[in-house]
Each structure stands twice: as C-alpha cells, then as structure tokens.
Write a protein that holds these residues in place. Structure first.
Motif, PDB file in Angstrom:
ATOM      1  N   ARG A   1       0.932  -1.282  -0.006  1.00 54.85           N
ATOM      2  CA  ARG A   1       0.122  -0.034   0.049  1.00 54.85           C
ATOM      3  C   ARG A   1       0.882   1.339   0.169  1.00 54.85           C
ATOM      4  N   LYS A   2       1.995   1.089  -0.746  1.00 53.19           N
ATOM      5  CA  LYS A   2       2.758   2.397  -1.105  1.00 53.19           C
ATOM      6  C   LYS A   2       2.191   3.351  -1.766  1.00 53.19           C
ATOM      7  N   TYR A   3       1.452   3.185  -2.864  1.00 55.79           N
ATOM      8  CA  TYR A   3       0.688   4.020  -3.802  1.00 55.79           C
ATOM      9  C   TYR A   3      -0.629   3.698  -3.779  1.00 55.79           C
ATOM     10  N   VAL A   4      -1.086   2.483  -3.675  1.00 57.09           N
ATOM     11  CA  VAL A   4      -2.528   2.082  -3.983  1.00 57.09           C
ATOM     12  C   VAL A   4      -2.969   1.810  -2.824  1.00 57.09           C
ATOM     13  N   ASN A   5      -4.253   2.413  -2.101  1.00 51.99           N
ATOM     14  CA  ASN A   5      -4.879   2.348  -1.054  1.00 51.99           C
ATOM     15  C   ASN A   5      -5.894   1.016  -1.247  1.00 51.99           C
ATOM     16  N   ASP A   6      -6.524   0.898  -2.298  1.00 49.41           N
ATOM     17  CA  ASP A   6      -7.722   0.105  -2.282  1.00 49.41           C
ATOM     18  C   ASP A   6      -7.043  -1.139  -3.184  1.00 49.41           C
ATOM     19  N   TYR A   7      -8.294  -2.205  -3.294  1.00 49.60           N
ATOM     20  CA  TYR A   7      -7.705  -3.436  -3.696  1.00 49.60           C
ATOM     21  C   TYR A   7      -7.815  -3.429  -5.242  1.00 49.60           C
ATOM     22  N   HIS A   8      -6.532  -3.963  -5.949  1.00 51.42           N
ATOM     23  CA  HIS A   8      -6.738  -3.970  -7.309  1.00 51.42           C
ATOM     24  C   HIS A   8      -5.829  -5.268  -7.610  1.00 51.42           C
ATOM     25  N   THR A   9      -6.101  -5.730  -9.070  1.00 46.26           N
ATOM     26  CA  THR A   9      -5.178  -6.911  -9.238  1.00 46.26           C
ATOM     27  C   THR A   9      -4.269  -6.720 -10.483  1.00 46.26           C
ATOM     28  N   VAL A  10      -3.614  -7.530 -10.481  1.00 39.44           N
ATOM     29  CA  VAL A  10      -2.572  -7.544 -11.792  1.00 39.44           C
ATOM     30  C   VAL A  10      -2.146  -9.118 -12.051  1.00 39.44           C
ATOM     31  N   SER A  11      -1.995  -9.244 -13.524  1.00 36.93           N
ATOM     32  CA  SER A  11      -1.547 -10.799 -13.740  1.00 36.93           C
ATOM     33  C   SER A  11      -0.159 -10.967 -13.578  1.00 36.93           C
ATOM     34  N   PHE A  12       0.457 -11.375 -14.644  1.00 35.64           N
ATOM     35  CA  PHE A  12       1.998 -11.557 -14.666  1.00 35.64           C
ATOM     36  C   PHE A  12       2.802 -10.102 -15.146  1.00 35.64           C
ATOM     37  N   ALA A  13       2.252  -8.941 -15.288  1.00 34.89           N
ATOM     38  CA  ALA A  13       2.922  -7.772 -15.542  1.00 34.89           C
ATOM     39  C   ALA A  13       4.029  -7.586 -14.208  1.00 34.89           C
ATOM     40  N   ASP A  14       5.020  -6.730 -14.567  1.00 38.44           N
ATOM     41  CA  ASP A  14       6.074  -6.307 -13.420  1.00 38.44           C
ATOM     42  C   ASP A  14       5.237  -6.090 -12.112  1.00 38.44           C
ATOM     43  N   GLY A  15       4.351  -4.879 -12.216  1.00 31.52           N
ATOM     44  CA  GLY A  15       3.577  -4.636 -10.968  1.00 31.52           C
ATOM     45  C   GLY A  15       2.275  -3.902 -11.130  1.00 31.52           C
TER      46      GLY A  15
ATOM     47  N   VAL B   1      15.052   5.944 -13.330  1.00 27.44           N
ATOM     48  CA  VAL B   1      14.680   6.917 -14.616  1.00 27.44           C
ATOM     49  C   VAL B   1      13.410   6.452 -14.990  1.00 27.44           C
ATOM     50  N   MET B   2      12.648   7.617 -14.977  1.00 26.02           N
ATOM     51  CA  MET B   2      11.221   7.447 -15.260  1.00 26.02           C
ATOM     52  C   MET B   2      10.724   7.811 -16.762  1.00 26.02           C
ATOM     53  N   PHE B   3       9.829   7.199 -17.020  1.00 25.44           N
ATOM     54  CA  PHE B   3       9.121   7.335 -18.383  1.00 25.44           C
ATOM     55  C   PHE B   3       7.802   6.477 -18.588  1.00 25.44           C
ATOM     56  N   GLY B   4       6.737   7.395 -18.687  1.00 19.72           N
ATOM     57  CA  GLY B   4       5.549   6.903 -18.590  1.00 19.72           C
ATOM     58  C   GLY B   4       4.856   6.495 -17.272  1.00 19.72           C
ATOM     59  N   MET B   5       3.610   6.458 -17.395  1.00 14.80           N
ATOM     60  CA  MET B   5       2.953   6.375 -15.944  1.00 14.80           C
ATOM     61  C   MET B   5       2.209   5.132 -15.894  1.00 14.80           C
ATOM     62  N   ASN B   6       2.271   4.290 -14.609  1.00 14.23           N
ATOM     63  CA  ASN B   6       1.588   3.244 -14.252  1.00 14.23           C
ATOM     64  C   ASN B   6      -0.028   3.471 -13.899  1.00 14.23           C
ATOM     65  N   LEU B   7      -0.808   2.680 -14.291  1.00 13.40           N
ATOM     66  CA  LEU B   7      -2.222   3.044 -14.015  1.00 13.40           C
ATOM     67  C   LEU B   7      -3.233   1.622 -13.397  1.00 13.40           C
ATOM     68  N   ILE B   8      -4.028   2.177 -12.655  1.00 16.05           N
ATOM     69  CA  ILE B   8      -5.007   1.239 -12.428  1.00 16.05           C
ATOM     70  C   ILE B   8      -6.444   1.593 -12.999  1.00 16.05           C
ATOM     71  N   SER B   9      -7.252   0.755 -13.099  1.00 14.00           N
ATOM     72  CA  SER B   9      -8.714   1.014 -13.655  1.00 14.00           C
ATOM     73  C   SER B   9      -9.679   0.649 -12.492  1.00 14.00           C
ATOM     74  N   PHE B  10     -10.938   1.169 -12.689  1.00 16.04           N
ATOM     75  CA  PHE B  10     -11.998   1.060 -11.892  1.00 16.04           C
ATOM     76  C   PHE B  10     -13.205   0.415 -12.354  1.00 16.04           C
ATOM     77  N   ASN B  11     -13.197   0.189 -13.605  1.00 16.94           N
ATOM     78  CA  ASN B  11     -14.386  -0.263 -14.361  1.00 16.94           C
ATOM     79  C   ASN B  11     -13.846  -1.172 -15.645  1.00 16.94           C
ATOM     80  N   THR B  12     -14.777  -1.958 -16.351  1.00 13.79           N
ATOM     81  CA  THR B  12     -14.299  -2.783 -17.378  1.00 13.79           C
ATOM     82  C   THR B  12     -15.070  -2.205 -18.605  1.00 13.79           C
ATOM     83  N   GLY B  13     -14.566  -2.464 -19.822  1.00 15.98           N
ATOM     84  CA  GLY B  13     -15.240  -2.054 -21.085  1.00 15.98           C
ATOM     85  C   GLY B  13     -14.157  -2.041 -22.165  1.00 15.98           C
TER      86      GLY B  13
END
Length: 224
Positions: A94-108, A201-213
């Motif tokens: 919970r360093k960056y995301v406070n609520d529950y989200h899932t990810v598959s085999f991606a880095d993070g 070295v940073m480039f791009g922004m990591n995202l989470i989503s809240f709905n599907t479509g």
C-alpha cells in the motif's frame, strides 16, 4: 523470464485471430497457435511462479507450448496461464495504491500510458530516434505537453475510469531493438540525463482501472 535477461524474447510476436493467440518468430518462420480460454488447458498441471516478491499459482498450457518456447528462447521453460481464481494484488504494501486491485504477470501494474509528445521530446535529444514499442505501453495519447502525464491522477478514456499511480521506472529492456533483439545504450543513457529521479529513470505512468469495458483508437481522454 523477461527481456532483461533474454533479449531474444523480443523476436517473439503475437496476434489474436479467431479467438486464438498466435505466437510467431519471423526469422525462423516458426509459429504456434494457442487457445485463449482457460477451459482448454489441463488444470491438473499447476505450478507456482514468482514475479518479484509475489508467488502465484499458474496452469501449464501444454507440452507443445513448452517445447516451442524452450527451443526459440534457448532455455528450458514453461508457458503458463494465470487462472481466474488466482489473485495477485497490486502494491500489497500500500505504498501507492490504497484500495484493492489485481494484476496478472506484469511487473507491477496492469496498465501504462505514455504521451506521444513525451517520446517526441526524447527523440529530439537522440541521434537515432526510437519507436514507442521500446516502452511496451498499453496506451499512447496525442496532444498536450511532453511528460504532462506525470501530473495526472484520475481520468477517463471514453467511459472507463483510470488512475495514474506512479511513474514507471525504466530498465535495460528499453535499449533492446524490438525487431532485431540487438541491445544498445540508448535511449536509457539519454533518459538518465533529464528523467532521473533518485536512482531511477522514469518514463510513462503506471495505471489502475476502476471499471471494465472497451477502449478504442480515437477515444478522448478527459481529466477528472
């Protein structure tokens, strides 16, 4: 296993056709067709896999797939599928995301977004420009200022709600030509001169989503 250690993985290309996944390597003219639905896999062949500090249960797709990838990559390996009941949590500390989200085999994180203006700014500093595929992003948007995505929080793409949670730290994969698997120093060398924050070295922004479509080319982005 990633291109960090096995840059030859860049030569493996994919496409989806008739509800199936086709993986091919054009230099060797070899391909394999794989099912996309879990019901086609042998659920008895389950193994544990590790992604960074996470351990997840996975299903071995097939011996044919194992042989195909082991031959082309050059090391014995398995192709595995994450079953629906397996849950890998985004940012469990919970360093960056406070609520529950899932990810598959991606880095993070499940999604990544980069502005075309950001790549254009980087390329203006390079002797040889690089394509966007060096950064393996899900979404590319046009318009706006270079690196303005750094300051985004919540936004919509069409009707889907996303949140930008942290900048993406870049690694040696960005220096791998995705067409030849040849590795060089750029663009990481130049990025480090103006996009280094701390030791990353940073480039791009990591995202989470809240709905599907569905997201389609041409959808408008709206900051909220």
């Amino acid at each position: 296993m990633t291109q960090r250690d096995f840059p030859q993985m860049a030569l493996l290309k994919t496409k989806i056709q008739n509800e199936q996944l086709i993986v091919y390597q054009s230099p060797k003219n070899q391909s394999i067709t794989l099912p996309l639905a879990e019901k086609h896999f042998n659920n008895d062949k389950k193994i544990k896999v590790m992604i960074w500090d996470d351990v997840c249960e996975s299903i071995i797709v097939s011996k044919e797939a194992d042989d195909f990838f082991s031959d082309l990559i050059g090391i014995k390996c398995h192709l595995v599928y994450m079953p629906d009941e397996a849950k890998r949590i985004v940012d469990p500390k919970r360093k960056y995301v406070n609520d529950y989200h899932t990810v598959s085999f991606a880095d993070g994180y499940p999604f990544l977004i980069i502005g075309q203006s950001s790549l254009d700014e980087l390329n203006s500093r390079l002797e040889e420009p690089v394509p966007m595929n060096r950064f393996r992003t899900n979404f590319v948007f046009t318009g706006g200022e270079p690196f303005e995505e750094d300051n985004w929080k919540d936004f919509l793409i069409g009707e889907l709600h996303f949140k930008a949670v942290k900048p993406c730290a870049r690694c040696v994969i960005t220096t791998t030509d995705q067409e030849t698997a040849i590795r060089n120093q750029e663009p990481l060398k130049t990025l480090s001169t103006f996009r280094k924050f701390g030791n990353e070295v940073m480039f791009g922004m990591n995202l989470i989503s809240f709905n599907t479509g569905k997201v389609k080319v041409g959808d408008e982005i709206k900051l909220i």
